[in-house]
Design an enzyme around this catalytic site. Structure first.
Site, short mmCIF file in Angstrom:
data_model
loop_
_atom_site.label_atom_id
_atom_site.label_comp_id
_atom_site.label_asym_id
_atom_site.label_seq_id
_atom_site.Cartn_x
_atom_site.Cartn_y
_atom_site.Cartn_z
N ALA A 65 26.71 -21.61 -26.70
CA ALA A 65 26.50 -21.15 -25.30
C ALA A 65 26.81 -22.22 -24.39
CB ALA A 65 25.15 -20.42 -24.94
N GLY A 108 25.25 -20.12 -30.17
CA GLY A 108 25.73 -18.87 -30.03
C GLY A 108 27.25 -18.55 -30.89
N GLU A 111 26.44 -17.58 -34.11
CA GLU A 111 25.99 -16.39 -34.01
C GLU A 111 27.10 -15.42 -33.76
OE1 GLU A 111 23.09 -17.45 -30.76
OE2 GLU A 111 21.57 -16.70 -32.32
N GLU A 131 19.75 -25.19 -31.48
CA GLU A 131 19.08 -24.43 -30.39
C GLU A 131 17.82 -25.35 -30.24
OE1 GLU A 131 20.38 -22.38 -32.04
OE2 GLU A 131 21.57 -20.84 -31.26
N1 DAK Z 1 27.89 -26.50 -23.73
C1 DAK Z 1 28.42 -26.92 -22.75
N2 DAK Z 1 29.51 -27.95 -22.79
C2 DAK Z 1 29.66 -28.41 -24.37
C3 DAK Z 1 29.20 -27.75 -25.14
C4 DAK Z 1 27.90 -26.74 -24.90
N3 DAK Z 1 27.59 -26.00 -26.00
N4 DAK Z 1 29.38 -28.50 -26.39
C5 DAK Z 1 30.24 -29.32 -25.91
N5 DAK Z 1 30.48 -29.36 -24.70
C6 DAK Z 1 31.18 -30.22 -23.91
C7 DAK Z 1 30.54 -31.61 -23.83
O1 DAK Z 1 29.45 -31.70 -22.70
C8 DAK Z 1 31.99 -32.55 -23.48
O2 DAK Z 1 32.12 -32.30 -22.21
P1 DAK Z 1 32.60 -33.61 -21.09
O3 DAK Z 1 31.20 -34.65 -21.39
O4 DAK Z 1 33.90 -34.17 -21.90
O5 DAK Z 1 32.68 -33.06 -19.90
C9 DAK Z 1 33.09 -31.75 -24.27
O6 DAK Z 1 32.49 -30.51 -24.46
C10 DAK Z 1 33.26 -32.52 -25.59
O7 DAK Z 1 32.03 -32.50 -26.31
P2 DAK Z 1 31.43 -33.94 -26.88
O8 DAK Z 1 32.16 -35.14 -26.18
O9 DAK Z 1 30.02 -33.88 -27.17
O10 DAK Z 1 32.24 -34.03 -28.25
P3 DAK Z 1 31.86 -34.56 -29.78
O11 DAK Z 1 32.84 -34.17 -30.72
O12 DAK Z 1 31.20 -35.90 -29.59
O13 DAK Z 1 30.46 -33.68 -30.23
C11 DAK Z 1 29.45 -31.57 -30.71
C12 DAK Z 1 30.76 -32.21 -30.46
C13 DAK Z 1 29.81 -30.13 -30.95
C14 DAK Z 1 28.52 -32.22 -31.83
C15 DAK Z 1 28.65 -31.71 -29.32
O14 DAK Z 1 29.31 -31.47 -28.28
C16 DAK Z 1 27.22 -31.04 -29.03
O15 DAK Z 1 26.27 -31.19 -29.81
N6 DAK Z 1 27.33 -29.82 -28.52
C17 DAK Z 1 26.28 -28.91 -28.20
C18 DAK Z 1 26.05 -28.01 -29.24
C19 DAK Z 1 24.81 -27.18 -29.09
O16 DAK Z 1 23.73 -27.73 -28.58
N7 DAK Z 1 25.08 -25.98 -28.96
C20 DAK Z 1 24.16 -24.94 -29.02
C21 DAK Z 1 24.10 -24.46 -27.45
S1 DAK Z 1 22.66 -23.26 -27.39
C22 DAK Z 1 21.93 -15.98 -25.42
C23 DAK Z 1 22.89 -16.00 -26.31
C24 DAK Z 1 23.34 -17.33 -27.06
C25 DAK Z 1 22.64 -18.13 -26.85
C26 DAK Z 1 21.65 -18.24 -25.87
C27 DAK Z 1 21.34 -17.04 -25.02
N8 DAK Z 1 21.68 -14.70 -24.74
C28 DAK Z 1 22.47 -13.43 -24.96
C29 DAK Z 1 20.66 -14.53 -24.00
C30 DAK Z 1 22.98 -19.51 -27.43
C31 DAK Z 1 22.63 -20.74 -27.28
C32 DAK Z 1 23.36 -21.70 -27.75
O17 DAK Z 1 24.34 -21.89 -28.19
#
Ligand code: DAK
Length: 256
Positions: A65, A108, A111, A131
């Site tokens: 997400a 997400g 998921e 998460e």
């Molecule tokens: N959200 C927003 N931006 C993201 C992102 C994300 N999940 N993942 C990556 N980006 C953005 C980064 O901020 C970066 O943007 P700038 O800084 O260039 O502006 C760009 O994408 C490139 O990312 P990185 O520079 O970080 O790239 P790397 O190759 O170094 O790293 C990575 C890739 C995938 C390991 C890293 O980006 C990362 O850890 N990303 C976050 C992963 C994460 O934590 N995902 C889980 C999010 S929580 C719901 C349904 C679902 C959910 C919640 C509620 N409901 C229906 C209520 C789900 C929740 C989640 O998924």
């Protein structure tokens, strides 16, 4: 139809839906979910479409997400907005949906892939539920679907540590049906989708319904459900055609 964050391609009876927010690794924003749902609605309604592929880019299926969009959300935003319902459109699809996953499928993103009927993974795919590192937990079925697919021990480890697993581990664990060299992922997914599209659509839809029932009921109820649906296939012209074609040693020409 054109969408802001999703691209679509049609390959005969196959609709390919590509998540397209490269600047954010396809993070699932409200707009992206809206576009995806509209593209799924369109594919479900299109008579010529018989199988759907959901994919992302070579670098990311979806990195979860959109954290930047979600960070200031409150409990009431979630509860009153009922966002979960909007995320689940893909689970209501009656036509088959294949997830073709390359790169990151996190949170997400993982998921969403698990909501599809099966996952074909590129050899560079990485799956995870990170998460916990954000102080939350999987909110779109991750604790449930991942546990069904890979068992308690691995689901628990992945959700509690946020560790990613690579494609080979995901295949061993039963999360993905097959691992394919990254360069061949989309051609292979199209080939698989076209093979499914060549079957009897009602038989495909009924088989999908029966398999999904296995997750929602007891074994004996599931067997009873399957038997009823099995008998029903004999009411379709495709059953007559499929069996006649076998007897006549020719490929079947399914009509529905
Ligand atoms: N959200 C927003 N931006 C993201 C992102 C994300 N999940 N993942 C990556 N980006 C953005 C980064 O901020 C970066 O943007 P700038 O800084 O260039 O502006 C760009 O994408 C490139 O990312 P990185 O520079 O970080 O790239 P790397 O190759 O170094 O790293 C990575 C890739 C995938 C390991 C890293 O980006 C990362 O850890 N990303 C976050 C992963 C994460 O934590 N995902 C889980 C999010 S929580 C719901 C349904 C679902 C959910 C919640 C509620 N409901 C229906 C209520 C789900 C929740 C989640 O998924």
């Amino acid at each position: 139809m054109a969408y802001e964050t999703v691209l679509t391609e049609t390959h005969g009876p196959v609709r390919l839906i590509r998540l397209n927010r490269p600047e954010a690794l396809n993070a699932l924003s409200v707009q992206l979910i809206k576009d995806l749902n509209a593209a799924l609605d369109e594919a479900e309604a299109a008579q010529e479409i018989r199988c759907i592929i959901l994919t992302g880019s070579e670098k990311a299926f979806a990195a979860g997400a959109d954290v930047k969009e979600m960070q200031s959300n409150t409990y009431l935003d979630g509860y009153l907005g009922d966002f979960v319902a909007q995320w689940e459109r893909v689970t209501q699809m009656r036509k088959p949906v294949i997830a073709a996953v390359a790169g990151f499928a996190l949170g997400g993103g993982s998921e969403l892939a698990m909501m599809c009927d099966f996952i074909l993974a590129a050899d560079n795919a990485k799956f995870g539920q990170p998460e916990i590192k954000l102080g939350i937990l999987p909110g779109a079925g991750g604790t449930q679907r991942l546990t069904h697919l890979v068992g308690k021990s691995k689901a628990m480890e992945l959700c509690l540590t946020g560790r990613m697993m690579d494609a080979a581990e995901a295949e061993r664990a039963g999360l993905v049906s097959r691992v394919i060299p990254a360069a061949d992922l989309i051609p292979e997914a199209i080939k698989v989708a076209q093979a499914i599209a060549g079957m009897s659509l009602p038989a495909v839809m009924m088989a999908k319904e029966c398999i999904n029932r296995a997750y929602e009921t007891t074994l004996s109820e599931g067997i009873r459900f399957e038997r009823r649906v099995f008998y029903a296939t004999f009411a379709t012209p495709d059953q007559k055609e499929g069996m006649q074609a076998f007897v006549e040693k020719r490929p079947p020409a399914f009509k529905s």
